[in-house]
Write a protein that holds these residues in place. Structure first.
Motif, PDB file in Angstrom:
ATOM      1  N   ILE A 149      -8.385  -8.673  -0.847  1.00  0.00           N
ATOM      2  CA  ILE A 149      -7.382  -8.699  -1.926  1.00  0.00           C
ATOM      3  C   ILE A 149      -6.442  -7.504  -1.783  1.00  0.00           C
ATOM      4  O   ILE A 149      -5.214  -7.640  -1.902  1.00  0.00           O
ATOM      5  CB  ILE A 149      -8.080  -8.717  -3.315  1.00  0.00           C
ATOM      6  CG1 ILE A 149      -8.773 -10.068  -3.524  1.00  0.00           C
ATOM      7  CG2 ILE A 149      -7.081  -8.463  -4.431  1.00  0.00           C
ATOM      8  CD1 ILE A 149      -9.799 -10.081  -4.639  1.00  0.00           C
ATOM      9  N   LEU A 150      -7.005  -6.316  -1.499  1.00  0.00           N
ATOM     10  CA  LEU A 150      -6.166  -5.115  -1.318  1.00  0.00           C
ATOM     11  C   LEU A 150      -5.298  -5.270  -0.069  1.00  0.00           C
ATOM     12  O   LEU A 150      -4.138  -4.843  -0.047  1.00  0.00           O
ATOM     13  CB  LEU A 150      -7.045  -3.864  -1.207  1.00  0.00           C
ATOM     14  CG  LEU A 150      -7.839  -3.494  -2.455  1.00  0.00           C
ATOM     15  CD1 LEU A 150      -8.817  -2.361  -2.149  1.00  0.00           C
ATOM     16  CD2 LEU A 150      -6.931  -3.079  -3.606  1.00  0.00           C
ATOM     17  N   HIS A 151      -5.846  -5.904   0.968  1.00  0.00           N
ATOM     18  CA  HIS A 151      -5.113  -6.128   2.219  1.00  0.00           C
ATOM     19  C   HIS A 151      -3.869  -6.985   1.961  1.00  0.00           C
ATOM     20  O   HIS A 151      -2.794  -6.720   2.494  1.00  0.00           O
ATOM     21  CB  HIS A 151      -6.063  -6.826   3.201  1.00  0.00           C
ATOM     22  CG  HIS A 151      -5.433  -7.284   4.476  1.00  0.00           C
ATOM     23  ND1 HIS A 151      -5.260  -6.457   5.556  1.00  0.00           N
ATOM     24  CD2 HIS A 151      -4.923  -8.495   4.847  1.00  0.00           C
ATOM     25  CE1 HIS A 151      -4.680  -7.136   6.542  1.00  0.00           C
ATOM     26  NE2 HIS A 151      -4.478  -8.364   6.134  1.00  0.00           N
ATOM     27  N   HIS A 152      -4.025  -8.018   1.117  1.00  0.00           N
ATOM     28  CA  HIS A 152      -2.894  -8.899   0.817  1.00  0.00           C
ATOM     29  C   HIS A 152      -1.937  -8.293  -0.212  1.00  0.00           C
ATOM     30  O   HIS A 152      -0.727  -8.496  -0.127  1.00  0.00           O
ATOM     31  CB  HIS A 152      -3.397 -10.249   0.298  1.00  0.00           C
ATOM     32  CG  HIS A 152      -4.023 -11.091   1.354  1.00  0.00           C
ATOM     33  ND1 HIS A 152      -5.386 -11.104   1.582  1.00  0.00           N
ATOM     34  CD2 HIS A 152      -3.498 -11.935   2.279  1.00  0.00           C
ATOM     35  CE1 HIS A 152      -5.657 -11.921   2.587  1.00  0.00           C
ATOM     36  NE2 HIS A 152      -4.533 -12.436   3.026  1.00  0.00           N
ATOM     37  N   ASN A 153      -2.472  -7.560  -1.194  1.00  0.00           N
ATOM     38  CA  ASN A 153      -1.623  -7.068  -2.286  1.00  0.00           C
ATOM     39  C   ASN A 153      -1.017  -5.691  -2.039  1.00  0.00           C
ATOM     40  O   ASN A 153       0.097  -5.416  -2.480  1.00  0.00           O
ATOM     41  CB  ASN A 153      -2.418  -7.027  -3.601  1.00  0.00           C
ATOM     42  CG  ASN A 153      -2.745  -8.411  -4.103  1.00  0.00           C
ATOM     43  OD1 ASN A 153      -2.165  -9.393  -3.633  1.00  0.00           O
ATOM     44  ND2 ASN A 153      -3.657  -8.517  -5.040  1.00  0.00           N
ATOM     45  N   VAL A 154      -1.762  -4.802  -1.356  1.00  0.00           N
ATOM     46  CA  VAL A 154      -1.273  -3.421  -1.163  1.00  0.00           C
ATOM     47  C   VAL A 154      -0.547  -3.303   0.175  1.00  0.00           C
ATOM     48  O   VAL A 154       0.566  -2.817   0.254  1.00  0.00           O
ATOM     49  CB  VAL A 154      -2.447  -2.400  -1.228  1.00  0.00           C
ATOM     50  CG1 VAL A 154      -1.960  -1.001  -0.904  1.00  0.00           C
ATOM     51  CG2 VAL A 154      -3.094  -2.436  -2.610  1.00  0.00           C
ATOM     52  N   GLY A 155      -1.198  -3.759   1.245  1.00  0.00           N
ATOM     53  CA  GLY A 155      -0.577  -3.657   2.568  1.00  0.00           C
ATOM     54  C   GLY A 155      -1.611  -3.886   3.649  1.00  0.00           C
ATOM     55  O   GLY A 155      -2.791  -3.620   3.444  1.00  0.00           O
ATOM     56  N   ILE A 156      -1.154  -4.342   4.828  1.00  0.00           N
ATOM     57  CA  ILE A 156      -2.116  -4.726   5.867  1.00  0.00           C
ATOM     58  C   ILE A 156      -2.846  -3.536   6.471  1.00  0.00           C
ATOM     59  O   ILE A 156      -3.855  -3.709   7.143  1.00  0.00           O
ATOM     60  CB  ILE A 156      -1.472  -5.568   6.996  1.00  0.00           C
ATOM     61  CG1 ILE A 156      -0.398  -4.758   7.718  1.00  0.00           C
ATOM     62  CG2 ILE A 156      -0.947  -6.877   6.499  1.00  0.00           C
ATOM     63  CD1 ILE A 156       0.004  -5.354   9.040  1.00  0.00           C
ATOM     64  N   GLU A 157      -2.343  -2.301   6.202  1.00  0.00           N
ATOM     65  CA  GLU A 157      -3.064  -1.151   6.777  1.00  0.00           C
ATOM     66  C   GLU A 157      -4.437  -0.952   6.135  1.00  0.00           C
ATOM     67  O   GLU A 157      -5.314  -0.331   6.734  1.00  0.00           O
ATOM     68  CB  GLU A 157      -2.228   0.143   6.698  1.00  0.00           C
ATOM     69  CG  GLU A 157      -1.926   0.638   5.318  1.00  0.00           C
ATOM     70  CD  GLU A 157      -0.660   0.037   4.747  1.00  0.00           C
ATOM     71  OE1 GLU A 157      -0.117   0.618   3.801  1.00  0.00           O
ATOM     72  OE2 GLU A 157      -0.223  -1.019   5.204  1.00  0.00           O
ATOM     73  N   VAL A 158      -4.643  -1.507   4.928  1.00  0.00           N
ATOM     74  CA  VAL A 158      -5.947  -1.389   4.250  1.00  0.00           C
ATOM     75  C   VAL A 158      -7.003  -2.146   5.070  1.00  0.00           C
ATOM     76  O   VAL A 158      -8.025  -1.589   5.487  1.00  0.00           O
ATOM     77  CB  VAL A 158      -5.894  -1.966   2.812  1.00  0.00           C
ATOM     78  CG1 VAL A 158      -7.232  -1.783   2.106  1.00  0.00           C
ATOM     79  CG2 VAL A 158      -4.779  -1.315   2.018  1.00  0.00           C
ATOM     80  N   GLY A 159      -6.733  -3.430   5.332  1.00  0.00           N
ATOM     81  CA  GLY A 159      -7.663  -4.236   6.115  1.00  0.00           C
ATOM     82  C   GLY A 159      -7.787  -3.734   7.541  1.00  0.00           C
ATOM     83  O   GLY A 159      -8.877  -3.728   8.114  1.00  0.00           O
ATOM     84  N   ALA A 160      -6.653  -3.279   8.116  1.00  0.00           N
ATOM     85  CA  ALA A 160      -6.654  -2.815   9.511  1.00  0.00           C
ATOM     86  C   ALA A 160      -7.537  -1.580   9.685  1.00  0.00           C
ATOM     87  O   ALA A 160      -8.299  -1.475  10.646  1.00  0.00           O
ATOM     88  CB  ALA A 160      -5.226  -2.509   9.958  1.00  0.00           C
ATOM     89  N   HIS A 161      -7.466  -0.648   8.721  1.00  0.00           N
ATOM     90  CA  HIS A 161      -8.249   0.591   8.787  1.00  0.00           C
ATOM     91  C   HIS A 161      -9.739   0.270   8.700  1.00  0.00           C
ATOM     92  O   HIS A 161     -10.551   0.774   9.477  1.00  0.00           O
ATOM     93  CB  HIS A 161      -7.820   1.516   7.651  1.00  0.00           C
ATOM     94  CG  HIS A 161      -8.404   2.892   7.734  1.00  0.00           C
ATOM     95  ND1 HIS A 161      -9.675   3.181   7.282  1.00  0.00           N
ATOM     96  CD2 HIS A 161      -7.909   4.047   8.228  1.00  0.00           C
ATOM     97  CE1 HIS A 161      -9.926   4.462   7.495  1.00  0.00           C
ATOM     98  NE2 HIS A 161      -8.871   5.009   8.073  1.00  0.00           N
ATOM     99  N   PHE A 162     -10.089  -0.600   7.747  1.00  0.00           N
ATOM    100  CA  PHE A 162     -11.494  -0.965   7.543  1.00  0.00           C
ATOM    101  C   PHE A 162     -12.028  -1.728   8.753  1.00  0.00           C
ATOM    102  O   PHE A 162     -13.119  -1.445   9.263  1.00  0.00           O
ATOM    103  CB  PHE A 162     -11.624  -1.807   6.266  1.00  0.00           C
ATOM    104  CG  PHE A 162     -13.045  -2.209   5.940  1.00  0.00           C
ATOM    105  CD1 PHE A 162     -13.999  -1.252   5.632  1.00  0.00           C
ATOM    106  CD2 PHE A 162     -13.432  -3.541   5.953  1.00  0.00           C
ATOM    107  CE1 PHE A 162     -15.318  -1.613   5.347  1.00  0.00           C
ATOM    108  CE2 PHE A 162     -14.737  -3.912   5.656  1.00  0.00           C
ATOM    109  CZ  PHE A 162     -15.680  -2.933   5.359  1.00  0.00           C
ATOM    110  N   LEU A 163     -11.222  -2.683   9.251  1.00  0.00           N
ATOM    111  CA  LEU A 163     -11.637  -3.483  10.405  1.00  0.00           C
ATOM    112  C   LEU A 163     -11.903  -2.601  11.627  1.00  0.00           C
ATOM    113  O   LEU A 163     -12.905  -2.763  12.311  1.00  0.00           O
ATOM    114  CB  LEU A 163     -10.546  -4.505  10.735  1.00  0.00           C
ATOM    115  CG  LEU A 163     -10.776  -5.346  11.986  1.00  0.00           C
ATOM    116  CD1 LEU A 163     -11.875  -6.375  11.746  1.00  0.00           C
ATOM    117  CD2 LEU A 163      -9.514  -6.050  12.428  1.00  0.00           C
TER     118      LEU A 163
END
Length: 340
Positions: free
Chosen positions: A91-105
């Motif tokens: 949800i944060l990846h889609h709403n805040v920015g793709i760097e959230v998901g990218a960092h975690f991944l």
């Protein structure tokens, strides 16, 4: 040399920063501890507010650390708990920015690679693999990464790898079939070939046979043959995700990144994050083309060349583009010449 007053200012600044980070960690920890399906909406909203109020880097680091501590343990984590944590990231990846998901991944994949190389006894590998599988289930990452991981596991093909292949296929097998049936078919063929050559090596023959049966069930789209397969919890959380994601860009934000790119991110940069500048070694080795290419524009008048010089077109490519634009008959002619 750093003068004493500047040194003191830096120390107080460092203390202040440490205190701020400590406070931020407490707040994020409190939210993650309370995370569950019913209150996911309010917690994701509060997390978004924290992202707006703090630096992205601090938030990404803090969130990743806390999630890794919560989810990567030596015992197998409940699937439901992992799904809820990954859904929050999605949800944060889609709403805040793709760097959230990218960092975690990136953190998860690097940790997974590290643990695969070391012969860890615990269930950390399964937990990390479940995180990667759910990042794919909730459209944070493209199936390309999942196929890369499966290929790597099939190429090693020991008892531990067979367990991990089974675990991953049980979680995302049918989604992979939907996304890229041909790649899955090739993978199954490769696994069958490996199994037939390495059959003598294993003490536990039944496990290999069971894995091959699972793969054939996947290929034939037979859900009943896969024990413990239940798509319902993922589907329910996907429905919740659709309700909580503001933008309708579902699959546009999927990170189409390979395993190799993630593991060598420190050497070659992170091209999948928009705006992440790179000042290290060049991404493409230029050993092959040491001599600059000569650009042929055809004959241009000395008047045009003089004009190009006056306007400071100081490289061959700039001069060529300028000459093309100045001497073309119409836009189609210019387009053809520029392509050449």
């Amino acid at each position: 040399y750093i003068p004493p007053q500047v040194r003191r200012a830096q120390e107080t600044l460092d203390d202040k920063k440490r205190e701020e980070l400590g406070r931020l960690k407490k707040m994020v920890n409190g939210l993650i501890n309370r995370l569950s399906e019913p209150n996911l909406s309010s917690i994701s909203g509060q997390m978004e507010e924290l992202y707006m109020a703090n630096s992205r880097k601090d938030m990404n680091d803090t969130l990743t650390d806390i999630l890794m501590n919560a989810c990567v343990t030596a015992v197998a984590m409940p699937a439901r708990l992992l799904m809820e944590h990954v859904l929050l990231v999605s949800i944060l990846h889609h709403n805040v920015g793709i760097e959230v998901g990218a960092h975690f991944l990136e953190a998860v994949v690097k940790k997974f690679d590290e643990l695969c190389k070391s012969d860890a006894e615990g269930k950390e590998c399964e937990n990390l693999l479940a995180l990667i599988a759910h990042l794919y289930n909730f459209h944070v990452v493209h199936c390309l990464l999942i196929f890369d991981i499966l290929k790597k596991l099939v190429s090693t093909f020991t008892e531990k790898e067979i367990e991990l292949i089974l675990f991953l296929l049980k979680n995302v097998g049918f989604s992979l079939r939907k996304d890229d049936a041909l790649a899955l078919k090739e993978l199954i063929t490769e696994a069958q070939r490996k199994a037939s050559t390495a059959e003598k090596k294993f003490q536990d023959q039944t496990r290999v046979r069971f894995m091959l049966e699972t793969m054939l069930a996947l290929r034939n789209n037979d859900m009943r043959k896969i024990p413990g397969y239940d798509p319902e919890p993922v589907e329910r959380l996907r429905k919740l995700q659709r309700a909580l994601v503001h933008s309708s860009s579902g699959k546009d934000t999927q990170l189409r990144v390979s395993l190799e790119s993630l593991l060598s991110a420190d050497q070659v940069g992170r091209w999948w994050i928009v705006g992440s500048s790179w000042s290290g070694a060049p991404m493409i080795s230029d050993t092959k083309s040491k001599t600059p290419q000569k650009l042929h524009v055809g004959k241009v008048s000395s008047k045009i060349m003089e004009l190009a010089r006056k306007l400071r077109m100081n490289t061959d490519i700039r001069r060529s583009i300028f000459c093309v634009l100045m001497t073309s008959e119409d836009f189609m002619d210019a387009f053809e010449k520029l392509l050449k």
